[in-house]
Motif scaffolding. Structure first.
Motif, mmCIF file in Angstrom:
data_model
loop_
_atom_site.group_PDB
_atom_site.id
_atom_site.type_symbol
_atom_site.label_atom_id
_atom_site.label_comp_id
_atom_site.label_asym_id
_atom_site.label_seq_id
_atom_site.Cartn_x
_atom_site.Cartn_y
_atom_site.Cartn_z
ATOM 1 N N THR A 110 -53.496 15.612 -4.002
ATOM 2 C CA THR A 110 -54.027 14.814 -2.898
ATOM 3 C C THR A 110 -55.447 14.346 -3.165
ATOM 4 O O THR A 110 -55.771 13.172 -2.967
ATOM 5 C CB THR A 110 -53.979 15.631 -1.592
ATOM 6 O OG1 THR A 110 -52.628 16.033 -1.365
ATOM 7 C CG2 THR A 110 -54.473 14.818 -0.415
ATOM 8 N N ARG A 117 -55.405 11.733 -6.014
ATOM 9 C CA ARG A 117 -54.809 10.481 -5.527
ATOM 10 C C ARG A 117 -55.807 9.707 -4.673
ATOM 11 O O ARG A 117 -56.023 8.510 -4.862
ATOM 12 C CB ARG A 117 -53.551 10.782 -4.705
ATOM 13 C CG ARG A 117 -52.853 9.520 -4.200
ATOM 14 C CD ARG A 117 -51.930 9.797 -3.051
ATOM 15 N NE ARG A 117 -52.705 10.355 -1.943
ATOM 16 C CZ ARG A 117 -52.197 11.196 -1.035
ATOM 17 N NH1 ARG A 117 -50.950 11.576 -1.100
ATOM 18 N NH2 ARG A 117 -52.949 11.656 -0.053
ATOM 19 N N ASP A 118 -56.458 10.418 -3.745
ATOM 20 C CA ASP A 118 -57.408 9.758 -2.852
ATOM 21 C C ASP A 118 -58.635 9.235 -3.602
ATOM 22 O O ASP A 118 -59.124 8.143 -3.321
ATOM 23 C CB ASP A 118 -57.835 10.709 -1.740
ATOM 24 C CG ASP A 118 -56.688 11.073 -0.802
ATOM 25 O OD1 ASP A 118 -55.613 10.428 -0.876
ATOM 26 O OD2 ASP A 118 -56.865 12.010 -0.001
ATOM 27 N N GLY A 141 -51.179 12.708 -9.128
ATOM 28 C CA GLY A 141 -51.937 12.044 -8.064
ATOM 29 C C GLY A 141 -52.527 10.727 -8.521
ATOM 30 O O GLY A 141 -52.485 9.719 -7.795
ATOM 31 N N ARG A 181 -49.726 8.167 -8.875
ATOM 32 C CA ARG A 181 -49.277 7.700 -7.553
ATOM 33 C C ARG A 181 -50.235 6.641 -7.009
ATOM 34 O O ARG A 181 -49.817 5.606 -6.499
ATOM 35 C CB ARG A 181 -49.192 8.880 -6.591
ATOM 36 C CG ARG A 181 -48.895 8.503 -5.136
ATOM 37 C CD ARG A 181 -47.514 7.881 -4.928
ATOM 38 N NE ARG A 181 -46.464 8.731 -5.409
ATOM 39 C CZ ARG A 181 -45.901 9.734 -4.721
ATOM 40 N NH1 ARG A 181 -46.304 10.009 -3.501
ATOM 41 N NH2 ARG A 181 -44.944 10.448 -5.255
ATOM 42 N N ALA A 182 -51.543 6.887 -7.106
ATOM 43 C CA ALA A 182 -52.525 5.911 -6.619
ATOM 44 C C ALA A 182 -52.418 4.602 -7.395
ATOM 45 O O ALA A 182 -52.503 3.516 -6.805
ATOM 46 C CB ALA A 182 -53.935 6.484 -6.723
#
Length: 90
Positions: free
Chosen positions: A23, A26-27, A61, A64-65
């Motif tokens: 998380t 990714r962020d 992550g 995914r981003a």
């Protein structure tokens, strides 16, 4: 009977999962892409490198981003001590 290796492995896994490497990475990558989006138009060549204890989750992550932003990594390398099959598939 207490199995020290099993206990240490479980503690390590809990610590890594508690840090939320997927998380947070990714962020962070999504935020970076937002700032640099003008220079990252497809077909930008993106390479992903992950190293360390949480490298599998962090790489997942980041990927995914990148996918969410419409970018596909061209190549990648992940270096970790070991991975169970479930973690490697994510």
């Amino acid at each position: 009977m207490l199995q020290p290796r099993a206990l240490l492995t479980a503690l390590h896994r809990a610590a890594v999962e508690g840090a939320e490497p997927f998380t947070r990475t990714r962020d962070a990558v999504a935020q970076w892409i937002g700032v640099h989006s003008s220079s990252l138009r497809p077909p930008a060549k993106v390479h992903v490198i992950g190293v360390g204890k949480a490298s599998i989750a962090m790489t997942a992550g980041a990927v995914r981003a990148l996918h969410d932003a419409g970018l596909d990594p061209q190549h990648g390398v992940v270096v970790c001590a070991s991975a169970d099959s479930d973690q490697a598939r994510e």
